[in-house]
Scaffold this active site. Structure first.
Site, PDB file in Angstrom:
ATOM      1  N   ARG A 229       0.860  -1.183   0.000  1.00 39.82           N
ATOM      2  CA  ARG A 229       0.000   0.000   0.000  1.00 39.82           C
ATOM      3  C   ARG A 229       0.895   1.231   0.000  1.00 39.82           C
ATOM      4  O   ARG A 229       1.897   1.284   0.709  1.00 39.82           O
ATOM      5  CB  ARG A 229      -0.923   0.019   1.239  1.00 39.82           C
ATOM      6  CG  ARG A 229      -2.092  -0.954   1.159  1.00 39.82           C
ATOM      7  CD  ARG A 229      -3.098  -0.598   0.057  1.00 39.82           C
ATOM      8  NE  ARG A 229      -4.188  -1.554  -0.063  1.00 39.82           N
ATOM      9  CZ  ARG A 229      -4.215  -2.609  -0.875  1.00 39.82           C
ATOM     10  NH1 ARG A 229      -3.180  -2.856  -1.671  1.00 39.82           N
ATOM     11  NH2 ARG A 229      -5.258  -3.408  -0.917  1.00 39.82           N
ATOM     12  N   ASP A 253       4.406  -0.303  -7.001  1.00 34.64           N
ATOM     13  CA  ASP A 253       3.139  -0.643  -7.667  1.00 34.64           C
ATOM     14  C   ASP A 253       1.986   0.108  -7.023  1.00 34.64           C
ATOM     15  O   ASP A 253       0.837  -0.014  -7.456  1.00 34.64           O
ATOM     16  CB  ASP A 253       2.894  -2.159  -7.569  1.00 34.64           C
ATOM     17  CG  ASP A 253       1.689  -2.589  -8.406  1.00 34.64           C
ATOM     18  OD1 ASP A 253       1.632  -2.202  -9.587  1.00 34.64           O
ATOM     19  OD2 ASP A 253       0.803  -3.287  -7.865  1.00 34.64           O
ATOM     20  N   GLU A 258      -2.749   7.315  -4.846  1.00 37.19           N
ATOM     21  CA  GLU A 258      -3.058   6.659  -6.130  1.00 37.19           C
ATOM     22  C   GLU A 258      -4.540   6.733  -6.490  1.00 37.19           C
ATOM     23  O   GLU A 258      -4.901   6.681  -7.668  1.00 37.19           O
ATOM     24  CB  GLU A 258      -2.593   5.195  -6.108  1.00 37.19           C
ATOM     25  CG  GLU A 258      -3.392   4.304  -5.156  1.00 37.19           C
ATOM     26  CD  GLU A 258      -2.941   2.842  -5.211  1.00 37.19           C
ATOM     27  OE1 GLU A 258      -1.739   2.589  -5.101  1.00 37.19           O
ATOM     28  OE2 GLU A 258      -3.811   1.962  -5.357  1.00 37.19           O
TER      29      GLU A 258
HETATM   30  P1  NAI Z   1      -1.331 -11.693   4.631  1.00 33.51           P
HETATM   31  O1  NAI Z   1      -2.429 -11.328   5.568  1.00 33.51           O
HETATM   32  O2  NAI Z   1      -1.215 -13.118   4.180  1.00 33.51           O
HETATM   33  O3  NAI Z   1       0.067 -11.294   5.300  1.00 33.51           O
HETATM   34  C1  NAI Z   1       0.336 -10.038   5.838  1.00 33.51           C
HETATM   35  C2  NAI Z   1       1.471 -10.218   6.826  1.00 33.51           C
HETATM   36  O4  NAI Z   1       1.864  -8.922   7.279  1.00 33.51           O
HETATM   37  C3  NAI Z   1       1.088 -11.044   8.056  1.00 33.51           C
HETATM   38  O5  NAI Z   1       2.058 -12.028   8.324  1.00 33.51           O
HETATM   39  C4  NAI Z   1       1.045  -9.991   9.172  1.00 33.51           C
HETATM   40  O6  NAI Z   1       1.392 -10.537  10.445  1.00 33.51           O
HETATM   41  C5  NAI Z   1       2.085  -9.016   8.680  1.00 33.51           C
HETATM   42  N1  NAI Z   1       2.011  -7.702   9.286  1.00 33.51           N
HETATM   43  C6  NAI Z   1       0.938  -7.076   9.849  1.00 33.51           C
HETATM   44  N2  NAI Z   1       1.296  -5.855  10.301  1.00 33.51           N
HETATM   45  C7  NAI Z   1       2.614  -5.722  10.010  1.00 33.51           C
HETATM   46  C8  NAI Z   1       3.575  -4.702  10.232  1.00 33.51           C
HETATM   47  N3  NAI Z   1       3.256  -3.561  10.856  1.00 33.51           N
HETATM   48  N4  NAI Z   1       4.851  -4.904   9.814  1.00 33.51           N
HETATM   49  C9  NAI Z   1       5.208  -6.040   9.199  1.00 33.51           C
HETATM   50  N5  NAI Z   1       4.349  -7.053   8.964  1.00 33.51           N
HETATM   51  C10 NAI Z   1       3.072  -6.888   9.365  1.00 33.51           C
HETATM   52  O7  NAI Z   1      -1.461 -10.723   3.399  1.00 33.51           O
HETATM   53  P2  NAI Z   1      -0.940 -10.936   1.909  1.00 33.51           P
HETATM   54  O8  NAI Z   1      -1.958 -11.663   1.113  1.00 33.51           O
HETATM   55  O9  NAI Z   1       0.445 -11.447   1.937  1.00 33.51           O
HETATM   56  O10 NAI Z   1      -0.944  -9.423   1.362  1.00 33.51           O
HETATM   57  C11 NAI Z   1      -0.070  -8.453   1.863  1.00 33.51           C
HETATM   58  C12 NAI Z   1      -0.487  -7.087   1.343  1.00 33.51           C
HETATM   59  O11 NAI Z   1      -0.270  -7.047  -0.077  1.00 33.51           O
HETATM   60  C13 NAI Z   1      -1.976  -6.759   1.479  1.00 33.51           C
HETATM   61  O12 NAI Z   1      -2.267  -6.232   2.777  1.00 33.51           O
HETATM   62  C14 NAI Z   1      -2.190  -5.708   0.414  1.00 33.51           C
HETATM   63  O13 NAI Z   1      -1.941  -4.433   0.970  1.00 33.51           O
HETATM   64  C15 NAI Z   1      -1.101  -6.019  -0.610  1.00 33.51           C
HETATM   65  N6  NAI Z   1      -1.655  -6.478  -1.886  1.00 33.51           N
HETATM   66  C16 NAI Z   1      -1.323  -5.790  -3.019  1.00 33.51           C
HETATM   67  C17 NAI Z   1      -1.797  -6.193  -4.251  1.00 33.51           C
HETATM   68  C18 NAI Z   1      -1.397  -5.477  -5.510  1.00 33.51           C
HETATM   69  O14 NAI Z   1      -1.981  -5.744  -6.579  1.00 33.51           O
HETATM   70  N7  NAI Z   1      -0.424  -4.586  -5.470  1.00 33.51           N
HETATM   71  C19 NAI Z   1      -2.702  -7.332  -4.380  1.00 33.51           C
HETATM   72  C20 NAI Z   1      -2.932  -8.037  -3.141  1.00 33.51           C
HETATM   73  C21 NAI Z   1      -2.434  -7.597  -1.938  1.00 33.51           C
END
Ligand code: NAI
Length: 344
Positions: A229, A253, A258
């Site tokens: 994000r 990205d 945005e």
């Molecule tokens: P996920 O829920 O599987 O993993 C997120 C991880 O981040 C978890 O292990 C959590 O404990 C950790 N986390 C939470 N707060 C944190 C912090 N302050 N510092 C470090 N780690 C922290 O989520 P997933 O599926 O891996 O997605 C991650 C992010 O990717 C989403 O939240 C979304 O913002 C982004 N995303 C971007 C996309 C794109 O097209 N650019 C598409 C899909 C997701």
């Protein structure tokens, strides 16, 4: 037949949803969801929304008063939803996973292109300029990748890095015990990483986590990749860090503002966001328009899970992919869903 109003619809959305939809009448609207457009939802049962819709209290109240029962987010992230405002009024579901590989591979694509200057080489050879001066990169082999957030996408990215022979260190406030990963403090990650890639959700606590203070702790010549994000990075501090050479290149990205630009064509306009314009103007910044999710597999997965979420809502069953403000706390007892299948 229940009716879904699909906001911010693009042709690729229509293609993927139409190919899997059997149970619903879907009306595709080009407008983004906001307080100005929420009135369009009158007469519908569900709204389907995306990352740059503005789903604040005002929007939610209008949707609720229009009879909307469910907001089906067709994405994983949900930092644009006011969950406190939605609680006990409109259920919110999302697509927690579709293809973590799509996003992780795009993050690596940004890093590889930046490092080996593929974007510059492409332009040169198209003009029959076969000079390679200025295109020097570094070996990624043996370098240290610092991965922030080790969920589904972070882990997929780590696997790719390991395939390149990179060392990986990670930071996550909820480390995964059985992952075998080397978790370190954020300060150590900043100090030791040659590449820092963000894979965590945006929260109030980690907003602008890559700020001037964080950049001051990083190795000179670090690559920054953000496919999570935009607001995780203070973009003005990033510009400074690019200017003073701390950051060797940034693959983005996502961008904090945005919502005003991404997914639309502004090629005939003067962009009135100097920070965005300055970032794009730098040869060592590669910016894509929130397209990391955009693979055929991911689009099919998003459509399938979104419609299954809506089925589950109307069938009265458990809503495994529901989210509310209590879900985030990670304390099992805080959210009703853990025992009763739904957040409310
Ligand atoms: P996920 O829920 O599987 O993993 C997120 C991880 O981040 C978890 O292990 C959590 O404990 C950790 N986390 C939470 N707060 C944190 C912090 N302050 N510092 C470090 N780690 C922290 O989520 P997933 O599926 O891996 O997605 C991650 C992010 O990717 C989403 O939240 C979304 O913002 C982004 N995303 C971007 C996309 C794109 O097209 N650019 C598409 C899909 C997701």
């Amino acid at each position: 037949m229940k009716k879904i109003l699909f906001y911010d619809a693009k042709q690729y959305d229509k293609d993927s949803f139409n190919s899997v939809n059997k149970n619903y009448e879907i009306v595709y609207a080009e407008a983004k969801l906001s307080a100005q457009t929420a009135v369009l939802a009158k007469g519908f049962d569900v709204v389907c929304a995306f990352v740059n819709d503005t789903i604040d209290k005002e929007t939610i109240d209008i949707l609720y008063n229009s009879g909307i029962k469910l907001i089906a987010m067709r994405c994983a992230g949900y930092s644009n939803v006011d969950f406190q405002a939605a609680y006990k009024k409109i259920n919110v579901v999302r697509v927690p996973a579709y293809s973590p590989h799509a996003v992780a591979e795009h993050a690596m694509a940004l890093l590889l292109s930046l490092n080996r200057k593929i974007h510059k080489a492409y332009n040169r050879t198209r003009e029959f300029n076969f000079n390679i001066a200025g295109l020097t990169g570094i070996d990624l082999y043996g370098k240290t990748a610092g991965v922030i957030g080790t969920g589904k996408i972070g882990r997929a990215f780590i696997d790719i890095c390991k395939g390149f022979g990179m060392n990986v260190i990670a930071y996550d406030p909820y480390p995964s015990a059985d992952s075998g990963l080397e978790y370190v403090t954020l300060d150590r990650l900043f100090a030791e990483s040659d590449i820092i890639s963000l894979h965590c959700p945006l929260t109030e606590q980690n907003k602008r986590m890559l700020n001037a203070d964080a950049f001051s702790k990083m190795k000179k010549g670090v690559f920054i990749v953000n496919s999570s994000r935009g607001a995780l990075i203070d973009s003005v501090a990033l510009l400074d860090a690019l200017n003073n050479g701390t950051v060797r290149g940034a693959g983005l990205d996502v961008y904090e503002e945005e919502g005003d630009f991404f997914f639309e064509d502004f090629s005939n306009t003067i962009i009135k966001d100097d920070v965005l314009a300055l970032l794009i103007s730098k040869p060592n910044v590669l910016l894509t328009s929130h397209q990391a999710f955009l693979t055929e597999e991911a689009l099919r997965g998003i459509a399938t899970t979104t419609l299954e979420n809506i089925d589950a809502f109307f069938n009265g069953g458990d809503l495994a992919n529901e989210v509310c403000y209590r879900c985030d706390s990670k304390k099992v007892d805080d959210c009703r869903k853990n025992k009763h299948g739904r957040c409310f």
